[in-house]
Design a protein around this motif. Structure first.
Motif, mmCIF file in Angstrom:
data_model
loop_
_atom_site.group_PDB
_atom_site.id
_atom_site.type_symbol
_atom_site.label_atom_id
_atom_site.label_comp_id
_atom_site.label_asym_id
_atom_site.label_seq_id
_atom_site.Cartn_x
_atom_site.Cartn_y
_atom_site.Cartn_z
ATOM 1 N N ALA A 67 36.254 40.273 44.481
ATOM 2 C CA ALA A 67 37.444 39.678 43.858
ATOM 3 C C ALA A 67 38.418 40.751 43.380
ATOM 4 C CB ALA A 67 37.035 38.795 42.687
ATOM 5 N N PRO A 68 39.709 40.462 43.473
ATOM 6 C CA PRO A 68 40.684 41.355 42.845
ATOM 7 C C PRO A 68 40.401 41.443 41.344
ATOM 8 C CG PRO A 68 41.777 39.814 44.307
ATOM 9 C CD PRO A 68 40.350 39.356 44.175
ATOM 10 N N LEU A 69 40.758 42.559 40.732
ATOM 11 C CA LEU A 69 40.500 42.790 39.319
ATOM 12 C C LEU A 69 41.056 41.670 38.450
ATOM 13 C CD1 LEU A 69 39.301 44.875 37.337
ATOM 14 C CD2 LEU A 69 41.589 45.881 37.193
ATOM 15 N N ASP A 70 40.224 41.133 37.554
ATOM 16 C CA ASP A 70 40.593 40.083 36.594
ATOM 17 C C ASP A 70 40.972 38.756 37.236
ATOM 18 O OD1 ASP A 70 40.141 41.653 34.265
ATOM 19 O OD2 ASP A 70 42.045 42.676 34.625
ATOM 20 N N ILE A 71 40.480 38.510 38.444
ATOM 21 C CA ILE A 71 40.729 37.247 39.143
ATOM 22 C C ILE A 71 39.383 36.633 39.507
ATOM 23 C CG2 ILE A 71 41.810 36.141 41.138
ATOM 24 C CD1 ILE A 71 43.868 37.493 39.333
ATOM 25 N N ASN A 72 39.191 35.366 39.154
ATOM 26 C CA ASN A 72 38.016 34.629 39.623
ATOM 27 C C ASN A 72 38.348 34.021 40.976
ATOM 28 O OD1 ASN A 72 36.513 35.173 37.355
ATOM 29 N ND2 ASN A 72 36.942 33.221 36.376
ATOM 30 N N VAL A 73 37.424 34.163 41.927
ATOM 31 C CA VAL A 73 37.632 33.648 43.278
ATOM 32 C C VAL A 73 36.440 32.770 43.643
ATOM 33 C CG1 VAL A 73 37.956 34.234 45.705
ATOM 34 C CG2 VAL A 73 38.933 35.710 43.931
ATOM 35 N N ILE A 74 36.723 31.545 44.081
ATOM 36 C CA ILE A 74 35.680 30.613 44.514
ATOM 37 C C ILE A 74 35.985 30.195 45.945
ATOM 38 C CG2 ILE A 74 34.608 28.350 44.137
ATOM 39 C CD1 ILE A 74 35.494 28.660 41.167
ATOM 40 N N GLN B 223 51.543 40.134 31.951
ATOM 41 C CA GLN B 223 52.164 40.251 33.263
ATOM 42 C C GLN B 223 51.403 41.292 34.065
ATOM 43 O OE1 GLN B 223 54.538 38.062 33.616
ATOM 44 N NE2 GLN B 223 55.360 38.554 35.601
ATOM 45 N N GLY B 224 50.950 40.934 35.252
ATOM 46 C CA GLY B 224 50.085 41.820 36.014
ATOM 47 C C GLY B 224 50.753 42.509 37.182
ATOM 48 N N ARG B 225 49.992 43.398 37.780
ATOM 49 C CA ARG B 225 50.386 44.079 39.001
ATOM 50 C C ARG B 225 49.610 43.466 40.152
ATOM 51 N NH1 ARG B 225 50.205 50.455 37.401
ATOM 52 N NH2 ARG B 225 51.912 50.374 35.915
ATOM 53 N N TYR B 226 49.957 43.862 41.351
ATOM 54 C CA TYR B 226 49.183 43.418 42.503
ATOM 55 C C TYR B 226 47.791 44.040 42.439
ATOM 56 C CZ TYR B 226 53.138 41.216 44.779
ATOM 57 O OH TYR B 226 54.172 40.382 45.083
ATOM 58 N N THR B 227 46.789 43.216 42.662
ATOM 59 C CA THR B 227 45.412 43.701 42.752
ATOM 60 C C THR B 227 44.847 43.235 44.088
ATOM 61 O OG1 THR B 227 44.551 41.775 41.563
ATOM 62 C CG2 THR B 227 45.045 43.730 40.258
ATOM 63 N N PHE B 228 43.828 43.917 44.541
ATOM 64 C CA PHE B 228 43.341 43.705 45.896
ATOM 65 C C PHE B 228 41.843 43.460 45.913
ATOM 66 C CE2 PHE B 228 47.040 46.374 45.770
ATOM 67 C CZ PHE B 228 47.877 45.820 46.729
ATOM 68 N N GLY B 229 41.417 42.676 46.869
ATOM 69 C CA GLY B 229 40.010 42.402 47.066
ATOM 70 C C GLY B 229 39.787 41.980 48.504
ATOM 71 N N SER C 153 49.023 38.502 39.175
ATOM 72 C CA SER C 153 49.032 37.553 38.061
ATOM 73 C C SER C 153 50.358 37.639 37.326
ATOM 74 C CB SER C 153 47.912 37.870 37.073
ATOM 75 O OG SER C 153 46.669 37.646 37.668
ATOM 76 N N VAL C 154 50.854 36.496 36.894
ATOM 77 C CA VAL C 154 52.086 36.461 36.108
ATOM 78 C C VAL C 154 51.885 35.531 34.924
ATOM 79 C CG1 VAL C 154 53.615 36.946 38.067
ATOM 80 C CG2 VAL C 154 53.126 34.581 37.455
ATOM 81 N N ILE C 155 52.595 35.820 33.831
ATOM 82 C CA ILE C 155 52.615 34.883 32.710
ATOM 83 C C ILE C 155 53.948 34.187 32.653
ATOM 84 C CG2 ILE C 155 50.833 35.977 31.318
ATOM 85 C CD1 ILE C 155 53.062 37.345 29.720
ATOM 86 N N GLU C 156 54.966 34.791 33.262
ATOM 87 C CA GLU C 156 56.293 34.188 33.358
ATOM 88 C C GLU C 156 56.806 34.394 34.762
ATOM 89 O OE1 GLU C 156 57.907 32.480 31.052
ATOM 90 O OE2 GLU C 156 56.367 32.817 29.544
ATOM 91 N N TYR C 157 57.513 33.401 35.290
ATOM 92 C CA TYR C 157 58.168 33.559 36.577
ATOM 93 C C TYR C 157 59.511 34.222 36.340
ATOM 94 C CZ TYR C 157 54.707 30.204 38.216
ATOM 95 O OH TYR C 157 53.527 29.558 38.520
ATOM 96 N N PHE C 158 59.810 35.227 37.118
ATOM 97 C CA PHE C 158 61.091 35.926 36.984
ATOM 98 C C PHE C 158 61.899 35.706 38.244
ATOM 99 C CE2 PHE C 158 58.274 38.312 34.176
ATOM 100 C CZ PHE C 158 59.006 38.296 33.010
#
Length: 145
Positions: A76-83, A111-117, A136-141
C-alpha cells in the motif's frame, strides 16, 4: 479497452459531441459518467485527489494457462489502506475475464503528496504488477482563470 471506453474518455476530457463524432463516425451524444477516469481500465491505478474513500474497478483477461488462479498481494502507498475484492481470481475454460475492485482509504488528515505502492497478482510462477499512485487531500484546490 474497447471503443466505448475511448469515447467516454474523450467525453470526460471535455471534447464535445461534434469532435467525438468526427473521430468515431457515430452521432451518439456524450454520456458523462462519474469517476470514469478513475475507472478507466488501465494497467495502473492513479487517484489524484483522495479525500475519504474511493473504490475503482478493473477488468483483467487471463492470457496464461486456462485453469489458473491469482492471489492479490498489496504494497500500500504510505498512510493509505487498500482493500482488493475479490482477493483471489479464478480462471477456467469459461471464465477468461474477471473484474476486481480496489478500495482506497486515506489515513492522513493533512494535505498529502503523491505516494506509491503496488498491487500484485501472483499465481506462484507469474507476477502481474499494477502500480498504485495516490495523493491524499483534505481540501480540493481548483484554480479559476
Amino acid at each position: 479497452m474497447k471503443v466505448t471506453n475511448y469515447v467516454k474518455f474523450l467525453c470526460s476530457m471535455g471534447y464535445n459531441d461534434t469532435a467525438i463524432s468526427s473521430i468515431t463516425r457515430d452521432s451518439s451524444p456524450c454520456q458523462r459518467t462519474p469517476n470514469f477516469l478513475l475507472n478507466l481500465n488501465l494497467s495502473s491505478i492513479s487517484i489524484p485527489e483522495l479525500k475519504h474513500t474511493v473504490a475503482v474497478s478493473r477488468t483483467v483477461t487471463n492470457i496464461g494457462p486456462i485453469l489458473s488462479f491469482y492471489v492479490a498481494r498489496v504494497e500500500a502507498p504510505l498512510d493509505i489502506n487498500v482493500i482488493v475484492e475479490p482477493s483471489i481470481l479464478f480462471f477456467n475454460f469459461t471464465t477468461k475475464m474477471l473484474k476486481f475492485k480496489v478500495t482506497f482509504c486515506s489515513q492522513l488528515r493533512v494535505q498529502g503528496r503523491y505516494t506509491f505502492g503496488n498491487l500484485y497478482w501472483e499465481d506462484g510462477l507469474h507476477v502481474v504488477r499494477i502500480p498504485l499512485i495516490v495523493r491524499s487531500v483534505i481540501e480540493y484546490f481548483y484554480s479559476e482563470t
